[in-house]
Design a protein around this motif. Sequence first.
Motif, PDB file in Angstrom:
ATOM      1  N   MET A  10       0.829  -1.215   0.000  1.00 23.99           N
ATOM      2  CA  MET A  10       0.000   0.000   0.000  1.00 23.99           C
ATOM      3  C   MET A  10       0.858   1.257   0.000  1.00 23.99           C
ATOM      4  SD  MET A  10      -3.214  -0.007   2.520  1.00 23.99           S
ATOM      5  CE  MET A  10      -2.877  -1.298   3.666  1.00 23.99           C
ATOM      6  N   PHE A  11       2.020   1.167   0.617  1.00 22.59           N
ATOM      7  CA  PHE A  11       2.869   2.351   0.791  1.00 22.59           C
ATOM      8  C   PHE A  11       4.049   2.372  -0.170  1.00 22.59           C
ATOM      9  CE2 PHE A  11       0.661   1.522   4.728  1.00 22.59           C
ATOM     10  CZ  PHE A  11       0.051   2.738   4.939  1.00 22.59           C
ATOM     11  N   GLY A  12       4.390   1.229  -0.738  1.00 25.12           N
ATOM     12  CA  GLY A  12       5.497   1.174  -1.694  1.00 25.12           C
ATOM     13  C   GLY A  12       6.857   1.446  -1.073  1.00 25.12           C
ATOM     14  N   VAL A  13       6.954   1.242   0.234  1.00 21.91           N
ATOM     15  CA  VAL A  13       8.226   1.422   0.948  1.00 21.91           C
ATOM     16  C   VAL A  13       8.426   0.235   1.873  1.00 21.91           C
ATOM     17  CG1 VAL A  13       8.100   3.952   0.868  1.00 21.91           C
ATOM     18  CG2 VAL A  13       7.157   2.740   2.843  1.00 21.91           C
ATOM     19  N   PRO A  14       9.656   0.036   2.358  1.00 21.13           N
ATOM     20  CA  PRO A  14       9.881  -1.071   3.299  1.00 21.13           C
ATOM     21  C   PRO A  14       9.053  -0.910   4.574  1.00 21.13           C
ATOM     22  CG  PRO A  14      11.963  -0.198   2.496  1.00 21.13           C
ATOM     23  CD  PRO A  14      10.890   0.747   2.042  1.00 21.13           C
ATOM     24  N   TRP A  15       8.719  -2.035   5.170  1.00 22.30           N
ATOM     25  CA  TRP A  15       8.013  -2.076   6.451  1.00 22.30           C
ATOM     26  C   TRP A  15       9.059  -2.382   7.520  1.00 22.30           C
ATOM     27  CZ3 TRP A  15       2.949  -1.185   7.686  1.00 22.30           C
ATOM     28  CH2 TRP A  15       2.530  -1.563   8.959  1.00 22.30           C
ATOM     29  N   LYS A  16       9.203  -1.517   8.495  1.00 20.75           N
ATOM     30  CA  LYS A  16      10.151  -1.711   9.594  1.00 20.75           C
ATOM     31  C   LYS A  16       9.456  -2.517  10.682  1.00 20.75           C
ATOM     32  CE  LYS A  16      13.629  -0.818  12.409  1.00 20.75           C
ATOM     33  NZ  LYS A  16      14.929  -1.365  12.270  1.00 20.75           N
ATOM     34  N   GLY A  17       9.840  -3.758  10.860  1.00 17.59           N
ATOM     35  CA  GLY A  17       9.241  -4.610  11.877  1.00 17.59           C
ATOM     36  C   GLY A  17       9.835  -4.335  13.250  1.00 17.59           C
ATOM     37  N   THR A  18       8.970  -4.229  14.254  1.00 20.38           N
ATOM     38  CA  THR A  18       9.439  -4.016  15.624  1.00 20.38           C
ATOM     39  C   THR A  18       9.141  -5.221  16.509  1.00 20.38           C
ATOM     40  OG1 THR A  18       7.373  -2.877  16.223  1.00 20.38           O
ATOM     41  CG2 THR A  18       9.216  -1.501  15.473  1.00 20.38           C
ATOM     42  N   SER A  19       8.215  -6.088  16.089  1.00 17.91           N
ATOM     43  CA  SER A  19       7.909  -7.308  16.841  1.00 17.91           C
ATOM     44  C   SER A  19       7.184  -8.261  15.916  1.00 17.91           C
ATOM     45  CB  SER A  19       7.029  -6.984  18.060  1.00 17.91           C
ATOM     46  OG  SER A  19       6.763  -8.160  18.799  1.00 17.91           O
ATOM     47  N   GLY A  20       7.501  -9.539  16.054  1.00 20.05           N
ATOM     48  CA  GLY A  20       6.837 -10.571  15.255  1.00 20.05           C
ATOM     49  C   GLY A  20       6.502 -11.746  16.137  1.00 20.05           C
ATOM     50  N   PHE A  21       6.915 -12.951  15.731  1.00 21.91           N
ATOM     51  CA  PHE A  21       6.676 -14.128  16.546  1.00 21.91           C
ATOM     52  C   PHE A  21       7.366 -13.956  17.888  1.00 21.91           C
ATOM     53  CE2 PHE A  21       8.206 -18.102  18.318  1.00 21.91           C
ATOM     54  CZ  PHE A  21       7.011 -18.781  18.492  1.00 21.91           C
ATOM     55  N   ARG A  22       6.685 -14.364  18.955  1.00 23.67           N
ATOM     56  CA  ARG A  22       7.270 -14.319  20.298  1.00 23.67           C
ATOM     57  C   ARG A  22       7.147 -15.687  20.955  1.00 23.67           C
ATOM     58  NH1 ARG A  22       3.665  -9.397  22.409  1.00 23.67           N
ATOM     59  NH2 ARG A  22       4.440  -7.780  21.023  1.00 23.67           N
ATOM     60  N   SER A  23       8.213 -16.088  21.613  1.00 21.68           N
ATOM     61  CA  SER A  23       8.135 -17.286  22.443  1.00 21.68           C
ATOM     62  C   SER A  23       7.330 -16.938  23.689  1.00 21.68           C
ATOM     63  CB  SER A  23       9.538 -17.747  22.853  1.00 21.68           C
ATOM     64  OG  SER A  23      10.114 -16.781  23.733  1.00 21.68           O
ATOM     65  N   THR A  24       6.850 -17.962  24.384  1.00 18.10           N
ATOM     66  CA  THR A  24       6.104 -17.738  25.621  1.00 18.10           C
ATOM     67  C   THR A  24       6.959 -16.990  26.628  1.00 18.10           C
ATOM     68  OG1 THR A  24       4.845 -19.755  25.206  1.00 18.10           O
ATOM     69  CG2 THR A  24       4.784 -18.886  27.445  1.00 18.10           C
ATOM     70  N   ALA A  25       8.235 -17.350  26.721  1.00 16.48           N
ATOM     71  CA  ALA A  25       9.132 -16.689  27.679  1.00 16.48           C
ATOM     72  C   ALA A  25       9.309 -15.208  27.348  1.00 16.48           C
ATOM     73  CB  ALA A  25      10.489 -17.395  27.696  1.00 16.48           C
ATOM     74  N   LEU A  26       9.518 -14.889  26.077  1.00 20.13           N
ATOM     75  CA  LEU A  26       9.678 -13.486  25.691  1.00 20.13           C
ATOM     76  C   LEU A  26       8.382 -12.724  25.934  1.00 20.13           C
ATOM     77  CD1 LEU A  26      11.152 -11.086  24.449  1.00 20.13           C
ATOM     78  CD2 LEU A  26      10.478 -11.935  22.193  1.00 20.13           C
ATOM     79  N   ASN A  27       7.264 -13.316  25.555  1.00 21.76           N
ATOM     80  CA  ASN A  27       5.973 -12.647  25.733  1.00 21.76           C
ATOM     81  C   ASN A  27       5.730 -12.335  27.212  1.00 21.76           C
ATOM     82  OD1 ASN A  27       3.530 -11.752  24.249  1.00 21.76           O
ATOM     83  ND2 ASN A  27       2.523 -13.172  25.652  1.00 21.76           N
ATOM     84  N   LYS A  28       6.070 -13.273  28.082  1.00 19.83           N
ATOM     85  CA  LYS A  28       5.914 -13.063  29.519  1.00 19.83           C
ATOM     86  C   LYS A  28       6.852 -11.963  30.006  1.00 19.83           C
ATOM     87  CE  LYS A  28       5.786 -15.502  33.920  1.00 19.83           C
ATOM     88  NZ  LYS A  28       5.948 -16.800  34.595  1.00 19.83           N
ATOM     89  N   ALA A  29       8.087 -11.976  29.510  1.00 22.17           N
ATOM     90  CA  ALA A  29       9.083 -10.981  29.935  1.00 22.17           C
ATOM     91  C   ALA A  29       8.680  -9.559  29.563  1.00 22.17           C
ATOM     92  CB  ALA A  29      10.451 -11.317  29.329  1.00 22.17           C
ATOM     93  N   ILE A  30       8.005  -9.400  28.434  1.00 17.22           N
ATOM     94  CA  ILE A  30       7.597  -8.050  28.023  1.00 17.22           C
ATOM     95  C   ILE A  30       6.167  -7.729  28.445  1.00 17.22           C
ATOM     96  CG2 ILE A  30       9.219  -8.019  26.080  1.00 17.22           C
ATOM     97  CD1 ILE A  30       6.745  -8.409  24.252  1.00 17.22           C
ATOM     98  N   LYS A  31       5.592  -8.629  29.251  1.00 16.00           N
ATOM     99  CA  LYS A  31       4.225  -8.456  29.769  1.00 16.00           C
ATOM    100  C   LYS A  31       3.183  -8.402  28.648  1.00 16.00           C
ATOM    101  CE  LYS A  31       5.645  -6.235  34.081  1.00 16.00           C
ATOM    102  NZ  LYS A  31       6.975  -6.653  34.124  1.00 16.00           N
ATOM    103  N   GLY A  32       3.388  -9.244  27.634  1.00 18.86           N
ATOM    104  CA  GLY A  32       2.428  -9.343  26.540  1.00 18.86           C
ATOM    105  C   GLY A  32       1.183 -10.085  26.976  1.00 18.86           C
ATOM    106  N   SER A  33       0.118  -9.951  26.218  1.00 21.27           N
ATOM    107  CA  SER A  33      -1.143 -10.626  26.510  1.00 21.27           C
ATOM    108  C   SER A  33      -0.938 -12.141  26.474  1.00 21.27           C
ATOM    109  CB  SER A  33      -2.193 -10.221  25.472  1.00 21.27           C
ATOM    110  OG  SER A  33      -3.311 -11.075  25.557  1.00 21.27           O
ATOM    111  N   LYS A  34      -1.588 -12.844  27.397  1.00 22.22           N
ATOM    112  CA  LYS A  34      -1.511 -14.308  27.418  1.00 22.22           C
ATOM    113  C   LYS A  34      -2.129 -14.919  26.163  1.00 22.22           C
ATOM    114  CE  LYS A  34      -1.517 -14.536  32.410  1.00 22.22           C
ATOM    115  NZ  LYS A  34      -2.271 -14.863  33.615  1.00 22.22           N
TER     116      LYS A  34
END
Length: 125
Positions: A10-34
């Motif tokens: 849609m934008f014709g430019v690169p998409w800068k990713g800041t987060s993608g797949f997360r392991s359960t441990a990483l998700n817990k460490a960053i207080k992500g939704s269960k």
Amino acid sequence: VNVLEPGRAMFGVPWKGTSGFRSTALNKAIKGSKNSEHLKGEAADGYPVGTPVEDAFRKIAAAVHEGALPVDQAIVYGSGGFVHLSYGSTPRREVLRSLAPSGSGGPYVPYTGPLEKPPTAPTKQ
């Protein structure tokens, strides 16, 4: 592929990713939704390079409402400067804004357009 590539195109430019797949441990460490879709590899956060996040999200929201972008959720984190896009087998086509002052998490409200001032969380009564 189902959401990120059409979103990037849609934008014709690169998409800068800041987060993608997360392991359960990483998700817990960053207080992500269960129940985070990141845990299943069905969500990614980021922004189109060189495009203000609010401008980008206005275009993303329109594409979701028109059925051109098959997302489960599209969430703008204006204070965090990124967009969350997720894909599920039965897309809810939710278009939301995070009111989190930290730039991550909720509360969430329906997206109604760009903000003229920073968001504030609703007060409890």
